[in-house]
Write an enzyme that holds these catalytic residues in place. Structure first.
Site, short mmCIF file in Angstrom:
data_model
loop_
_atom_site.label_atom_id
_atom_site.label_comp_id
_atom_site.label_asym_id
_atom_site.label_seq_id
_atom_site.Cartn_x
_atom_site.Cartn_y
_atom_site.Cartn_z
N HIS A 13 0.84 -1.21 0.01
CA HIS A 13 0.17 0.02 0.07
C HIS A 13 0.80 1.43 -0.21
O HIS A 13 2.19 1.41 0.46
CB HIS A 13 -0.99 0.04 1.24
CG HIS A 13 -0.38 0.21 2.57
ND1 HIS A 13 -1.06 0.36 3.75
CD2 HIS A 13 0.89 0.28 2.92
CE1 HIS A 13 -0.46 0.37 4.67
NE2 HIS A 13 0.98 0.31 4.21
N CYS A 32 5.52 6.50 4.87
CA CYS A 32 4.40 5.65 4.12
C CYS A 32 3.95 6.24 2.82
O CYS A 32 3.01 5.56 2.26
CB CYS A 32 3.41 5.25 5.23
SG CYS A 32 4.19 4.22 6.65
N HIS A 38 5.03 0.24 -0.04
CA HIS A 38 5.67 -0.88 0.44
C HIS A 38 4.83 -1.87 1.06
O HIS A 38 3.58 -1.69 0.70
CB HIS A 38 6.50 0.19 1.69
CG HIS A 38 5.19 0.63 2.66
ND1 HIS A 38 4.86 1.83 2.43
CD2 HIS A 38 4.76 -0.24 3.72
CE1 HIS A 38 3.86 2.04 3.36
NE2 HIS A 38 3.73 1.04 4.22
N HIS A 40 3.48 -5.20 3.49
CA HIS A 40 3.30 -5.80 4.98
C HIS A 40 2.89 -7.23 4.89
O HIS A 40 2.36 -7.59 3.93
CB HIS A 40 2.24 -5.06 5.76
CG HIS A 40 2.71 -3.53 5.92
ND1 HIS A 40 3.48 -3.24 7.08
CD2 HIS A 40 2.18 -2.36 5.41
CE1 HIS A 40 3.47 -2.07 7.07
NE2 HIS A 40 2.72 -1.29 6.14
N HIS A 79 -1.32 -10.88 -1.80
CA HIS A 79 -0.60 -10.46 -3.03
C HIS A 79 -1.19 -9.23 -3.87
O HIS A 79 -1.20 -9.40 -5.09
CB HIS A 79 0.05 -11.44 -3.43
CG HIS A 79 0.89 -12.49 -2.98
ND1 HIS A 79 0.68 -13.42 -1.93
CD2 HIS A 79 2.31 -12.42 -3.19
CE1 HIS A 79 1.83 -13.77 -1.43
NE2 HIS A 79 3.00 -13.20 -2.09
N GLU A 125 -0.29 -5.47 11.95
CA GLU A 125 0.37 -4.91 10.46
C GLU A 125 1.97 -4.92 10.71
O GLU A 125 2.67 -5.28 9.71
CB GLU A 125 0.12 -3.12 10.32
CG GLU A 125 0.73 -2.45 9.19
CD GLU A 125 0.68 -0.97 9.42
OE1 GLU A 125 0.08 -0.55 8.49
OE2 GLU A 125 1.13 -0.38 10.37
#
Ligand code: NI
Length: 136
Positions: A13, A32, A38, A40, A79, A125
Site C-alpha cells: 500500500h 509511508c 511498501h 506488509h 498479494h 500490521e
C-alpha cells in the site's frame, strides 16, 4: 467460549489521502507516503463466540471458517496492491484502520447464518501496530 484463528496475507500500500495536500500527506504519513509504496505481512485474527456443542465438543468448524476467510479476505487481499486492487481504497486511504473496517464489513455481510457470531477481528500490521474492531 471464544475461539480465535489466525491467518496471514501479504499486500502493498501507499498511504495517501486525496483530501489532503501533498505536503500534509508527507507530514502525516511520512515514509509511508512514498510514491512507490511498501508491503506488509499482515496477520489477521478472527474470533468467534459461541457455545461448545455437546455432541461435537467444538464451537465452530475451523475448515468452514477457513473457507469463509479464504473467500472474503485472502483471495481479495493476498498479494494485492491495496490502493489499486481493492475498490474501497479508491476513495479512502488503505491504512490498516480502514483495512480492518473493510475486512470486518466483508466478513459480517457474508457470515454464514449457522456460524456462531463473529466477535472481533484484529490485524497485526507489524509487531508493534495492532488494530482491532469488535463486531456487534
Ligand atoms: Ni504501511
Amino acid at each position: 467460549m471464544k475461539v480465535t484463528r489466525r491467518y496471514s496475507f501479504s499486500a502493498s500500500h501507499r498511504l495517501h489521502s486525496a483530501q489532503l495536500s501533498d505536503e500534509q500527506n508527507r507530514e502525516i504519513f511520512g515514509k509511508c507516503n512514498n510514491p512507490f509504496g511498501h508491503g506488509h505481512n499482515y496477520i489477521l485474527e478472527v474470533t468467534v463466540r459461541g457455545a461448545v456443542a455437546p455432541d461435537t465438543g467444538i464451537v465452530v468448524n475451523l475448515q468452514s471458517l477457513d473457507q469463509v476467510v479464504r473467500d472474503q479476505v485472502l483471495t481479495r487481499y493476498d498479494h494485492r496492491n491495496l490502493n489499486s486492487d481493492v475498490p474501497a481504497f479508491a476513495t479512502v486511504p488503505p491504512t490498516t484502520e480502514n483495512l480492518t473496517t473493510e475486512i470486518r464489513n466483508g466478513l459480517r455481510a457474508n457470515w454464514p447464518p449457522a456460524f456462531p457470531p463473529l466477535e472481533r477481528i484484529r490485524i497485526y500490521e507489524t509487531d508493534r501496530n495492532i488494530f482491532e474492531e469488535s463486531v456487534s
